[in-house]
Design an enzyme around this catalytic site. Structure first.
Site, short mmCIF file in Angstrom:
data_model
loop_
_atom_site.label_atom_id
_atom_site.label_comp_id
_atom_site.label_asym_id
_atom_site.label_seq_id
_atom_site.Cartn_x
_atom_site.Cartn_y
_atom_site.Cartn_z
N ASN A 149 0.79 -1.22 0.00
CA ASN A 149 0.00 0.00 0.00
C ASN A 149 0.83 1.28 0.00
OD1 ASN A 149 0.47 -1.21 2.69
ND2 ASN A 149 -0.35 0.70 3.45
N GLN A 178 -5.33 -3.35 -1.96
CA GLN A 178 -4.85 -2.39 -2.96
C GLN A 178 -4.92 -2.95 -4.38
OE1 GLN A 178 -4.21 0.75 -2.61
NE2 GLN A 178 -4.34 0.82 -0.39
N SER A 198 -11.66 -4.36 0.44
CA SER A 198 -12.29 -3.29 1.21
C SER A 198 -13.01 -2.34 0.28
CB SER A 198 -11.23 -2.54 2.02
OG SER A 198 -11.81 -1.48 2.75
N GLY A 199 -14.29 -2.09 0.54
CA GLY A 199 -15.13 -1.32 -0.37
C GLY A 199 -14.68 0.10 -0.62
N THR A 236 -25.82 -8.25 12.64
CA THR A 236 -26.78 -7.85 11.61
C THR A 236 -26.06 -7.25 10.42
OG1 THR A 236 -28.44 -7.39 13.31
CG2 THR A 236 -28.82 -6.45 11.14
N CYS A 323 -3.29 4.86 7.71
CA CYS A 323 -3.41 4.30 9.06
C CYS A 323 -2.23 4.67 9.95
CB CYS A 323 -3.54 2.78 8.99
SG CYS A 323 -5.04 2.23 8.15
#
Length: 380
Positions: A149, A178, A198-199, A236, A323
């Site tokens: 990344n 990535q 990851s969206g 949920t 991050c």
């Protein structure tokens, strides 16, 4: 605004936002409910599973929805470790993994697991032979990132997966966060058992993601609950988010097929322009690199200073990964590659999306040249 920080997050497509709002307002039921509203939500969730599985080339039952890359990596690594600890407590990973992998295995070390960290060469690439030599009788998992990344190095995933086929009791996890939408992977051909996406890295929404878990692979759930996602990710489900993610992935894949060469051209333009700037070191390798990430250092100029200088010109780039950017510490990836600390502290990452243009790249190069010259005159 010119946005070149797409590896941190991407701007959601308008169609994705529309989809999320439509599902949230009209199909808001709990998919576990027995009534019609719940049934409608369950149908949409099933369709999202099916669509994502089809795009990734896997079975619908092998897709587990998560809240993103961090949860997906944690679920893959800790899920395998907890489920198979009776057989072994040795894990192999690399020195250049995302923090969600790095910190997951460090937590497991505190629980008595042993971890071997494989070094990388000057391009940030792992040698599959080093992984093979690290394998022990009690090794249960190998985890390797697909595209780094920070510098964009592509790891030899197919070669690693091929050698691991001779060790059928070892599971292979790949962080594909990535790579998805930029550089496709055939999960089956590469011998991958678990794979994370990851969206929000491909114009979906934050808080959405998926983990591929190959049929027959057992993992322990991190969350106890009502048995959702095949009892692998309880809680949920975020139906609207997952429907939106499926749309984002479909749109991104369509763009990849149309524009990946254009993306490479844009990155090449930036790279050529940087070579004209005095005392610039490019850390992204020349070969087997991602089409959307470029990492470089400016001698004597702190990265955070340069980020804010460009920001004043309406151009947004980053330092290390999002991050870890606020820690003000040199990139672990660059240090692992043998880059001197002073260069690592001045590293800048540019990351593209299919929405970026050649004109934006040319404007970025002009801004970099002007800003570097001005800063160095001030620093004299």
């Amino acid at each position: 605004m010119i946005y070149f920080d797409n590896s941190a997050t991407t701007k959601p497509f308008n169609e994705v936002l529309d989809s999320f709002i439509k599902v949230s307002s009209s199909y808001f039921g709990n998919p576990s409910s027995l009534h019609q509203i719940g049934g409608q939500a369950e149908k949409l969730l099933s369709q999202a599973h099916s669509q994502i599985a089809k795009i990734l080339g896997v079975k619908m039952s092998e897709i587990v929805f998560t809240s993103g890359g961090t949860e997906g990596n944690n679920l893959a690594i800790k899920g395998i470790a907890m489920e198979h600890k009776g057989r072994g407590k040795h894990i192999i990973t690399t020195e250049i993994e995302h923090d969600s992998v790095r910190n997951s295995v460090k937590q497991l070390e505190e629980l008595g697991f042993e971890v071997t960290y494989i070094p990388v060469d000057g391009d940030g690439r792992v040698n599959p032979s080093d992984i093979e030599r690290a394998i022990r009788f009690d090794t249960i998992l190998v985890s390797v990132i697909h595209i780094n990344n920070e510098v964009g190095t592509v790891q030899p995933i197919h070669e690693i997966g091929t050698l691991l086929k001779d060790f059928p009791k070892i599971y292979f996890h790949v962080d594909h966060v990535q790579g998805v939408g930029k550089l496709p992977l055939n999960f089956y051909d590469c011998g991958i058992d678990l794979c994370t996406i990851s969206g929000h890295k491909f114009h979906g929404l934050k808080g959405t993601g998926a983990l591929f878990v190959k049929e027959g692979v057992r993992i322990s759930s991190l969350l106890s609950g009502g048995g959702q996602e095949g009892n692998r990710r309880n809680g949920t489900e975020n139906v609207a988010g997952m429907v939106a993610m499926a749309k984002a992935l479909r749109m991104t894949e369509d763009l990849r097929k149309q524009k990946v060469d254009q993306l490479k051209q844009i990155l090449g333009t930036i790279k050529s322009g940087l070579r004209e700037v005095p005392e610039v070191t490019i850390h992204t390798p020349e070969y087997n690199e991602a089409p959307h990430i470029l990492n470089f250092s400016l001698k004597g100029i702190k990265a955070e200073v340069f980020v804010h200088v460009l920001e004043q010109d309406g151009i947004y780039v980053s330092t290390t990964s999002a991050c870890s950017s606020k820690r003000n510490a040199p990139s672990k990836t660059l240090i692992a590659m043998g880059v001197p600390a002073d260069q690592a502290e001045s590293a800048i990452r540019i990351s593209l999306s299919y929405e970026n243009t050649l004109q934006e790249a040319e404007r970025l190069v002009e801004a970099i040249k002007y800003s570097v010259k001005r800063l160095r005159e001030v620093m004299k």
